[in-house]
Design a protein around this motif. Structure first.
Motif, PDB file in Angstrom:
ATOM      1  N   LEU A  52       1.457   5.299 -11.510  1.00  0.00           N
ATOM      2  CA  LEU A  52       2.604   5.023 -11.325  1.00  0.00           C
ATOM      3  C   LEU A  52       2.792   4.180 -10.650  1.00  0.00           C
ATOM      4  O   LEU A  52       3.581   3.006 -10.535  1.00  0.00           O
ATOM      5  CB  LEU A  52       3.649   6.220 -10.932  1.00  0.00           C
ATOM      6  CG  LEU A  52       3.377   7.362 -11.688  1.00  0.00           C
ATOM      7  CD1 LEU A  52       4.788   8.839 -11.038  1.00  0.00           C
ATOM      8  CD2 LEU A  52       5.025   6.723 -13.453  1.00  0.00           C
ATOM      9  N   ILE A  53       1.657   4.675  -8.943  1.00  0.00           N
ATOM     10  CA  ILE A  53       1.689   3.134  -8.174  1.00  0.00           C
ATOM     11  C   ILE A  53       1.551   2.294  -9.069  1.00  0.00           C
ATOM     12  O   ILE A  53       1.702   0.950  -9.299  1.00  0.00           O
ATOM     13  CB  ILE A  53       0.437   3.152  -6.881  1.00  0.00           C
ATOM     14  CG1 ILE A  53       1.371   4.730  -6.579  1.00  0.00           C
ATOM     15  CG2 ILE A  53       0.123   2.048  -6.601  1.00  0.00           C
ATOM     16  CD1 ILE A  53       0.253   5.177  -5.094  1.00  0.00           C
ATOM     17  N   ARG A  91       1.010  -1.434  -0.133  1.00  0.00           N
ATOM     18  CA  ARG A  91       0.362  -0.143   0.200  1.00  0.00           C
ATOM     19  C   ARG A  91       1.204   0.831   0.044  1.00  0.00           C
ATOM     20  O   ARG A  91       1.734   1.289   0.937  1.00  0.00           O
ATOM     21  CB  ARG A  91      -0.676   0.211   0.800  1.00  0.00           C
ATOM     22  CG  ARG A  91      -1.952  -1.273   0.953  1.00  0.00           C
ATOM     23  CD  ARG A  91      -3.014  -1.465   3.053  1.00  0.00           C
ATOM     24  NE  ARG A  91      -3.751  -0.214   2.331  1.00  0.00           N
ATOM     25  CZ  ARG A  91      -4.785   0.314   2.305  1.00  0.00           C
ATOM     26  NH1 ARG A  91      -5.463  -0.010   1.135  1.00  0.00           N
ATOM     27  NH2 ARG A  91      -5.277   1.856   2.152  1.00  0.00           N
ATOM     28  N   ILE A  92       0.664   1.912  -0.969  1.00  0.00           N
ATOM     29  CA  ILE A  92       1.146   3.062  -1.075  1.00  0.00           C
ATOM     30  C   ILE A  92       1.053   4.470  -0.836  1.00  0.00           C
ATOM     31  O   ILE A  92      -0.034   5.284  -1.572  1.00  0.00           O
ATOM     32  CB  ILE A  92       2.454   3.020  -2.487  1.00  0.00           C
ATOM     33  CG1 ILE A  92       2.803   1.791  -2.108  1.00  0.00           C
ATOM     34  CG2 ILE A  92       3.426   4.076  -2.771  1.00  0.00           C
ATOM     35  CD1 ILE A  92       3.435   1.063  -4.337  1.00  0.00           C
ATOM     36  N   LEU A  93       1.572   5.447  -0.019  1.00  0.00           N
ATOM     37  CA  LEU A  93       0.706   6.744  -0.079  1.00  0.00           C
ATOM     38  C   LEU A  93       1.686   7.787  -1.221  1.00  0.00           C
ATOM     39  O   LEU A  93       2.873   8.049  -0.512  1.00  0.00           O
ATOM     40  CB  LEU A  93      -0.003   6.689   1.077  1.00  0.00           C
ATOM     41  CG  LEU A  93       0.217   8.573   1.546  1.00  0.00           C
ATOM     42  CD1 LEU A  93      -2.410   9.410   0.685  1.00  0.00           C
ATOM     43  CD2 LEU A  93      -0.597   8.765   3.130  1.00  0.00           C
ATOM     44  N   ILE A  94       1.103   8.976  -1.894  1.00  0.00           N
ATOM     45  CA  ILE A  94       1.844   9.731  -2.177  1.00  0.00           C
ATOM     46  C   ILE A  94       1.401  11.178  -1.909  1.00  0.00           C
ATOM     47  O   ILE A  94       0.732  11.737  -2.332  1.00  0.00           O
ATOM     48  CB  ILE A  94       2.101   9.400  -4.175  1.00  0.00           C
ATOM     49  CG1 ILE A  94       2.949   8.387  -4.212  1.00  0.00           C
ATOM     50  CG2 ILE A  94       3.077  10.687  -4.173  1.00  0.00           C
ATOM     51  CD1 ILE A  94       2.740   7.989  -5.893  1.00  0.00           C
ATOM     52  N   LYS A 118      10.526   2.122 -11.591  1.00  0.00           N
ATOM     53  CA  LYS A 118      11.414   0.749 -10.679  1.00  0.00           C
ATOM     54  C   LYS A 118      12.012   1.319  -9.213  1.00  0.00           C
ATOM     55  O   LYS A 118      12.064   0.505  -8.927  1.00  0.00           O
ATOM     56  CB  LYS A 118      12.435   0.786 -12.138  1.00  0.00           C
ATOM     57  CG  LYS A 118      13.832   0.056 -11.469  1.00  0.00           C
ATOM     58  CD  LYS A 118      15.162   0.181 -13.106  1.00  0.00           C
ATOM     59  CE  LYS A 118      16.165  -1.011 -12.666  1.00  0.00           C
ATOM     60  NZ  LYS A 118      16.868  -0.910 -13.592  1.00  0.00           N
ATOM     61  N   LYS A 119      12.414   2.917  -9.492  1.00  0.00           N
ATOM     62  CA  LYS A 119      12.116   3.285  -7.954  1.00  0.00           C
ATOM     63  C   LYS A 119      11.247   3.417  -6.546  1.00  0.00           C
ATOM     64  O   LYS A 119      11.997   2.568  -6.026  1.00  0.00           O
ATOM     65  CB  LYS A 119      12.994   4.947  -8.186  1.00  0.00           C
ATOM     66  CG  LYS A 119      13.322   5.832  -7.341  1.00  0.00           C
ATOM     67  CD  LYS A 119      13.546   7.138  -7.480  1.00  0.00           C
ATOM     68  CE  LYS A 119      13.825   7.510  -6.310  1.00  0.00           C
ATOM     69  NZ  LYS A 119      14.500   9.374  -6.408  1.00  0.00           N
ATOM     70  N   LEU A 120      10.324   3.084  -7.192  1.00  0.00           N
ATOM     71  CA  LEU A 120       9.011   3.047  -6.575  1.00  0.00           C
ATOM     72  C   LEU A 120       8.953   1.384  -6.453  1.00  0.00           C
ATOM     73  O   LEU A 120       8.973   0.623  -4.571  1.00  0.00           O
ATOM     74  CB  LEU A 120       7.997   2.929  -7.010  1.00  0.00           C
ATOM     75  CG  LEU A 120       7.128   3.324  -6.495  1.00  0.00           C
ATOM     76  CD1 LEU A 120       6.422   4.554  -5.231  1.00  0.00           C
ATOM     77  CD2 LEU A 120       5.367   3.600  -7.289  1.00  0.00           C
ATOM     78  N   LYS A 121       9.434   0.175  -7.489  1.00  0.00           N
ATOM     79  CA  LYS A 121       9.519  -0.521  -6.608  1.00  0.00           C
ATOM     80  C   LYS A 121      10.790  -0.898  -5.679  1.00  0.00           C
ATOM     81  O   LYS A 121      10.746  -1.856  -4.670  1.00  0.00           O
ATOM     82  CB  LYS A 121      10.225  -1.602  -7.725  1.00  0.00           C
ATOM     83  CG  LYS A 121       8.239  -1.971  -8.575  1.00  0.00           C
ATOM     84  CD  LYS A 121       8.486  -2.870  -9.880  1.00  0.00           C
ATOM     85  CE  LYS A 121       7.395  -2.778 -11.104  1.00  0.00           C
ATOM     86  NZ  LYS A 121       8.025  -3.341 -11.938  1.00  0.00           N
ATOM     87  N   GLY A 122      11.960  -1.068  -5.790  1.00  0.00           N
ATOM     88  CA  GLY A 122      13.171  -0.521  -4.445  1.00  0.00           C
ATOM     89  C   GLY A 122      13.059  -0.160  -3.357  1.00  0.00           C
ATOM     90  O   GLY A 122      13.569  -0.596  -2.417  1.00  0.00           O
TER      91      GLY A 122
END
Length: 265
Positions: A174-175, A154-157, A259-263
């Motif tokens: 992007l998420i 779960r990602i919050l921007i 890719k950065k988000l996955k990392g």
């Protein structure tokens, strides 16, 4: 007339009778479109640009202001033959104003979330006579944005620690491309939330725009906030500052951002 001289005469006649296409005078209203123009080799034809378009190739282009608060006057002064921008150009009425002044002004995207960016690339290419190169660029971009598999996080921007990116935003696009879950999916667009609401979102990962340090007090102060500290992201040290252009717009660099988000997860 000897054949050699006849061919020379015909060649010269064709050379001087074929019209040379005049270079465009392009104004790029938004940074996402400006970078497409640069990659497609049209930087020298860009006479005006959104202030946030920082490519060195556009150093000679005149700053027309920020894409989110444009006015017609600086654009008109440049006497452009073509004005291009995405949906990010504001106010929305700028297009009608520019066309009303007789300019060829074209909005090349329609979706607020930037999910039509591949079409944006192709639309720009069509307008500037670079359709083949644009189609390849768009196809490569699309392929790079395909999710490899679900991340399950779960990602919050957040813009400044309060305003979150819900559905129909570039952040949501992007998420999803990263295979993540938007923790603010119940929100439409960008919306400020109070501390209790943010805590209830229970994100595993929190990203905040780094140019808003003055608003959230820096990363250490943000992490110490009770609502942030109570989330899985806060407990596991998964709260990060990020450049706004990476996660608040969809652009040519978005595959790298994904890719950065996955990392980070």
């Amino acid at each position: 007339m000897p054949r050699k001289h006849l061919f020379s005469t015909l060649f010269l006649g064709l050379l001087f009778s074929t019209p040379v296409q005049a270079a465009e005078r392009i104004v790029a209203l938004t940074a996402d479109v400006a970078e497409i123009l640069v990659v497609l080799g049209k930087a020298d034809e860009v006479v005006g640009r959104d202030r946030s378009a920082k490519q060195p190739a556009l150093a000679k282009a005149v700053d027309i202001g920020l894409s989110r608060s444009l006015s017609a006057e600086p654009i008109l002064r440049l006497k452009p033959s073509l004005v291009i921008g995405s949906r990010m150009a504001m106010p929305a009425g700028i297009w009608g104003q520019l066309n009303g002044f007789g300019l060829r002004a074209v909005q090349v995207s329609n979706r607020e979330d930037g999910a039509d960016y591949a079409d944006t690339i192709r639309n720009v290419g069509s307008l500037i006579g670079a359709a083949t190169a644009a189609n390849k660029l768009a196809t490569d971009w699309q392929n790079a944005m395909q999710p490899a598999g679900p991340m399950g996080k779960r990602i919050l921007i957040s813009y400044e620690g309060k305003t979150v990116a819900g559905r129909d935003t570039p952040g949501d696009t992007l998420i999803r491309a990263a295979g993540g879950i938007n923790a603010a999916a119940t929100v439409v667009g960008y919306k400020p939330l109070d501390a209790e609401a943010i805590a209830k979102l229970a994100p595993d990962l929190i990203l905040v725009a780094d140019h808003n340090k003055a608003a959230y007090g820096g990363i250490d102060q943000l992490k110490a906030r009770p609502d942030i500290a109570s989330t899985p992201a806060g407990k596991n040290g998964k709260v990060y500052e990020v450049p706004a252009h990476e996660f608040f717009s969809v652009n040519l660099g978005s595959p790298v951002a994904v890719k950065k988000l996955k990392g980070m997860s």
